[in-house]
Design a protein around this motif. Structure first.
Motif, PDB file in Angstrom:
ATOM      1  N   ASN A   1       0.833  -1.208   0.000  1.00 48.83           N
ATOM      2  CA  ASN A   1       0.000   0.000   0.000  1.00 48.83           C
ATOM      3  C   ASN A   1       0.867   1.257   0.000  1.00 48.83           C
ATOM      4  O   ASN A   1       0.606   2.213  -0.733  1.00 48.83           O
ATOM      5  CB  ASN A   1      -0.913   0.011   1.225  1.00 48.83           C
ATOM      6  CG  ASN A   1      -1.979  -1.069   1.180  1.00 48.83           C
ATOM      7  OD1 ASN A   1      -2.018  -1.891   0.261  1.00 48.83           O
ATOM      8  ND2 ASN A   1      -2.849  -1.087   2.173  1.00 48.83           N
ATOM      9  N   GLY A   2       1.913   1.258   0.830  1.00 52.34           N
ATOM     10  CA  GLY A   2       2.820   2.404   0.846  1.00 52.34           C
ATOM     11  C   GLY A   2       3.590   2.542  -0.446  1.00 52.34           C
ATOM     12  O   GLY A   2       3.820   3.661  -0.939  1.00 52.34           O
ATOM     13  N   LEU A   3       3.984   1.411  -1.013  1.00 58.95           N
ATOM     14  CA  LEU A   3       4.694   1.418  -2.291  1.00 58.95           C
ATOM     15  C   LEU A   3       3.828   2.031  -3.391  1.00 58.95           C
ATOM     16  O   LEU A   3       4.318   2.820  -4.213  1.00 58.95           O
ATOM     17  CB  LEU A   3       5.076  -0.019  -2.656  1.00 58.95           C
ATOM     18  CG  LEU A   3       5.830  -0.259  -3.963  1.00 58.95           C
ATOM     19  CD1 LEU A   3       7.183   0.448  -3.938  1.00 58.95           C
ATOM     20  CD2 LEU A   3       6.008  -1.760  -4.183  1.00 58.95           C
ATOM     21  N   VAL A   4       2.560   1.686  -3.410  1.00 59.98           N
ATOM     22  CA  VAL A   4       1.638   2.237  -4.405  1.00 59.98           C
ATOM     23  C   VAL A   4       1.572   3.753  -4.305  1.00 59.98           C
ATOM     24  O   VAL A   4       1.678   4.470  -5.315  1.00 59.98           O
ATOM     25  CB  VAL A   4       0.231   1.630  -4.232  1.00 59.98           C
ATOM     26  CG1 VAL A   4      -0.830   2.451  -4.968  1.00 59.98           C
ATOM     27  CG2 VAL A   4       0.210   0.190  -4.727  1.00 59.98           C
ATOM     28  N   LEU A   5       1.417   4.266  -3.103  1.00 57.25           N
ATOM     29  CA  LEU A   5       1.284   5.713  -2.924  1.00 57.25           C
ATOM     30  C   LEU A   5       2.543   6.457  -3.355  1.00 57.25           C
ATOM     31  O   LEU A   5       2.485   7.456  -4.080  1.00 57.25           O
ATOM     32  CB  LEU A   5       0.963   6.032  -1.467  1.00 57.25           C
ATOM     33  CG  LEU A   5      -0.447   5.672  -0.991  1.00 57.25           C
ATOM     34  CD1 LEU A   5      -0.555   5.840   0.518  1.00 57.25           C
ATOM     35  CD2 LEU A   5      -1.492   6.532  -1.689  1.00 57.25           C
ATOM     36  N   SER A   6       3.692   5.972  -2.896  1.00 50.83           N
ATOM     37  CA  SER A   6       4.929   6.665  -3.215  1.00 50.83           C
ATOM     38  C   SER A   6       5.252   6.576  -4.702  1.00 50.83           C
ATOM     39  O   SER A   6       5.619   7.573  -5.332  1.00 50.83           O
ATOM     40  CB  SER A   6       6.076   6.081  -2.393  1.00 50.83           C
ATOM     41  OG  SER A   6       7.262   6.816  -2.610  1.00 50.83           O
ATOM     42  N   ALA A   7       5.111   5.375  -5.280  1.00 45.33           N
ATOM     43  CA  ALA A   7       5.428   5.207  -6.696  1.00 45.33           C
ATOM     44  C   ALA A   7       4.467   5.992  -7.579  1.00 45.33           C
ATOM     45  O   ALA A   7       4.869   6.537  -8.619  1.00 45.33           O
ATOM     46  CB  ALA A   7       5.400   3.731  -7.063  1.00 45.33           C
ATOM     47  N   ALA A   8       3.199   6.063  -7.179  1.00 47.79           N
ATOM     48  CA  ALA A   8       2.236   6.852  -7.956  1.00 47.79           C
ATOM     49  C   ALA A   8       2.662   8.309  -8.001  1.00 47.79           C
ATOM     50  O   ALA A   8       2.534   8.982  -9.039  1.00 47.79           O
ATOM     51  CB  ALA A   8       0.835   6.711  -7.355  1.00 47.79           C
ATOM     52  N   ALA A   9       3.192   8.814  -6.885  1.00 43.59           N
ATOM     53  CA  ALA A   9       3.678  10.190  -6.854  1.00 43.59           C
ATOM     54  C   ALA A   9       4.955  10.353  -7.676  1.00 43.59           C
ATOM     55  O   ALA A   9       5.113  11.316  -8.443  1.00 43.59           O
ATOM     56  CB  ALA A   9       3.921  10.615  -5.412  1.00 43.59           C
ATOM     57  N   THR A  10       5.861   9.413  -7.539  1.00 48.29           N
ATOM     58  CA  THR A  10       7.148   9.497  -8.234  1.00 48.29           C
ATOM     59  C   THR A  10       6.973   9.508  -9.748  1.00 48.29           C
ATOM     60  O   THR A  10       7.630  10.289 -10.454  1.00 48.29           O
ATOM     61  CB  THR A  10       8.047   8.311  -7.837  1.00 48.29           C
ATOM     62  OG1 THR A  10       8.280   8.357  -6.421  1.00 48.29           O
ATOM     63  CG2 THR A  10       9.379   8.351  -8.578  1.00 48.29           C
ATOM     64  N   TYR A  11       6.095   8.637 -10.252  1.00 49.04           N
ATOM     65  CA  TYR A  11       6.035   8.408 -11.699  1.00 49.04           C
ATOM     66  C   TYR A  11       4.842   9.071 -12.385  1.00 49.04           C
ATOM     67  O   TYR A  11       4.647   8.887 -13.587  1.00 49.04           O
ATOM     68  CB  TYR A  11       6.040   6.902 -11.973  1.00 49.04           C
ATOM     69  CG  TYR A  11       7.296   6.246 -11.462  1.00 49.04           C
ATOM     70  CD1 TYR A  11       8.527   6.495 -12.078  1.00 49.04           C
ATOM     71  CD2 TYR A  11       7.284   5.424 -10.333  1.00 49.04           C
ATOM     72  CE1 TYR A  11       9.695   5.933 -11.591  1.00 49.04           C
ATOM     73  CE2 TYR A  11       8.452   4.853  -9.853  1.00 49.04           C
ATOM     74  CZ  TYR A  11       9.650   5.112 -10.481  1.00 49.04           C
ATOM     75  OH  TYR A  11      10.818   4.562  -9.997  1.00 49.04           O
ATOM     76  N   ALA A  12       4.089   9.874 -11.653  1.00 45.91           N
ATOM     77  CA  ALA A  12       2.944  10.554 -12.273  1.00 45.91           C
ATOM     78  C   ALA A  12       3.386  11.455 -13.422  1.00 45.91           C
ATOM     79  O   ALA A  12       2.719  11.529 -14.462  1.00 45.91           O
ATOM     80  CB  ALA A  12       2.179  11.362 -11.226  1.00 45.91           C
ATOM     81  N   ALA A  13       4.511  12.133 -13.253  1.00 50.84           N
ATOM     82  CA  ALA A  13       4.989  13.032 -14.305  1.00 50.84           C
ATOM     83  C   ALA A  13       5.368  12.275 -15.574  1.00 50.84           C
ATOM     84  O   ALA A  13       5.417  12.864 -16.661  1.00 50.84           O
ATOM     85  CB  ALA A  13       6.188  13.833 -13.803  1.00 50.84           C
ATOM     86  N   ARG A  14       5.611  10.982 -15.453  1.00 49.11           N
ATOM     87  CA  ARG A  14       5.934  10.148 -16.616  1.00 49.11           C
ATOM     88  C   ARG A  14       4.693   9.424 -17.137  1.00 49.11           C
ATOM     89  O   ARG A  14       4.785   8.547 -17.984  1.00 49.11           O
ATOM     90  CB  ARG A  14       7.026   9.147 -16.249  1.00 49.11           C
ATOM     91  CG  ARG A  14       8.377   9.807 -15.991  1.00 49.11           C
ATOM     92  CD  ARG A  14       9.408   8.842 -15.456  1.00 49.11           C
ATOM     93  NE  ARG A  14       9.524   7.618 -16.248  1.00 49.11           N
ATOM     94  CZ  ARG A  14      10.363   6.624 -15.952  1.00 49.11           C
ATOM     95  NH1 ARG A  14      11.157   6.725 -14.888  1.00 49.11           N
ATOM     96  NH2 ARG A  14      10.423   5.552 -16.711  1.00 49.11           N
ATOM     97  N   ASN A  15       3.526   9.779 -16.578  1.00 47.60           N
ATOM     98  CA  ASN A  15       2.259   9.190 -16.987  1.00 47.60           C
ATOM     99  C   ASN A  15       2.216   7.686 -16.731  1.00 47.60           C
ATOM    100  O   ASN A  15       1.590   6.928 -17.470  1.00 47.60           O
ATOM    101  CB  ASN A  15       1.958   9.472 -18.463  1.00 47.60           C
ATOM    102  CG  ASN A  15       0.484   9.266 -18.800  1.00 47.60           C
ATOM    103  OD1 ASN A  15      -0.394   9.471 -17.958  1.00 47.60           O
ATOM    104  ND2 ASN A  15       0.210   8.843 -20.023  1.00 47.60           N
ATOM    105  N   ILE A  16       2.878   7.264 -15.667  1.00 52.79           N
ATOM    106  CA  ILE A  16       2.797   5.872 -15.229  1.00 52.79           C
ATOM    107  C   ILE A  16       1.898   5.823 -14.008  1.00 52.79           C
ATOM    108  O   ILE A  16       2.160   6.480 -13.003  1.00 52.79           O
ATOM    109  CB  ILE A  16       4.189   5.307 -14.898  1.00 52.79           C
ATOM    110  CG1 ILE A  16       5.061   5.275 -16.157  1.00 52.79           C
ATOM    111  CG2 ILE A  16       4.065   3.902 -14.294  1.00 52.79           C
ATOM    112  CD1 ILE A  16       6.498   4.839 -15.901  1.00 52.79           C
TER     113      ILE A  16
END
Length: 252
Positions: free
Chosen positions: A162-177
């Protein structure tokens, strides 16, 4: 050919993974890389998928996803063969139901490895193969949203997801992932057979779920297929409960 969606499904041969693959194959031309531990199960699944549609390209790879190098190699090969990957899912998992004081170091380590490490390995490899954006779907559990007795190890591992999802979603949003997860209750799969085969356990679990039944693979597969759909472009950072209401509903 590069316009045809390409997906890498890790843990493809399990109950939920197989359902997801069938849904991806049924909805139109696509290219699938299916990875799991058991090559015989993978080949049987590939045969089923080819029977669904003749225009589905299928590649199978035997994989132990706790091995980060092996995961990297599968995704690198997939990108080399298919070009940019549009979607990836990690469906590796285990079920350990023990209180903490009866859980050995090895059992806890194995639970973390099969559930959390595989998710991290797939996420890390997948983002490298998505230069044009894409969707990554992971597996959590209802036990991260409601306290369930004897779920300490699996809740800890999936809570990490769950924590991985939140952090990765923030990290890679600018790359449209986009990065999301589903959090199922008990689902009737081969992995859960030890639980579902017990009449007493099944009855107790059914009573816990407000909708009056445990889950079927299609309940979760449908949600995963939706998350991986290239048309689902405005959903990220979510852990979606697919649990018959167990985590949030109290029926009369």
């Amino acid at each position: 050919m590069s316009d045809t969606p390409a997906f890498v499904i890790v843990g493809a041969s399990g109950g939920i993974g197989s359902d997801l693959c069938r849904r991806l194959a049924s909805r139109g031309p696509c290219r699938l890389v299916l990875a799991a531990r058991d090559p015989a199960k993978l080949e049987r699944l590939a045969e089923d998928l080819r029977a669904i549609r003749g225009d589905v390209s299928i590649t199978t790879r035997t994989l132990n996803a706790t091995d980060s190098g092996a995961v990297d190699a599968v995704f690198a090969e997939a990108a080399s063969m298919l070009g940019p990957i549009h979607g990836a899912a990690n469906l590796c998992g285990s079920i350990l139901l023990k209180p903490a004081h009866l859980t050995s170091d090895k059992e806890f380590g194995d639970t973390l490895a099969v559930n959390l490490l595989t998710a991290f390995h797939v996420l890390r490899a997948a983002v490298k193969s998505m230069p044009s954006g894409g969707s990554i779907a992971l597996m959590s559990t209802v036990a991260t949203k409601i306290g369930l007795a004897n779920h300490e190890a699996i809740a800890a591992a999936k809570g990490g997801i769950n924590g991985l999802v939140l952090s990765a979603a923030a990290t890679y949003a600018a790359r449209n992932i986009r990065v999301n997860a589903v959090a199922p209750g008990l689902v009737r799969t081969p992995l859960a057979e030890r639980l579902t085969a017990s009449e007493a356990t099944l009855k107790a679990s059914t009573a816990m779920h407000p909708l009056g039944r445990i889950g079927e693979p299609g309940d979760v597969g449908a949600a995963l297929a939706w998350l991986l759909d290239p048309a689902t472009t405005w959903v990220t950072g979510q852990v979606i409960s697919i649990d018959g209401g167990l985590s949030c509903v109290r029926a009369k």
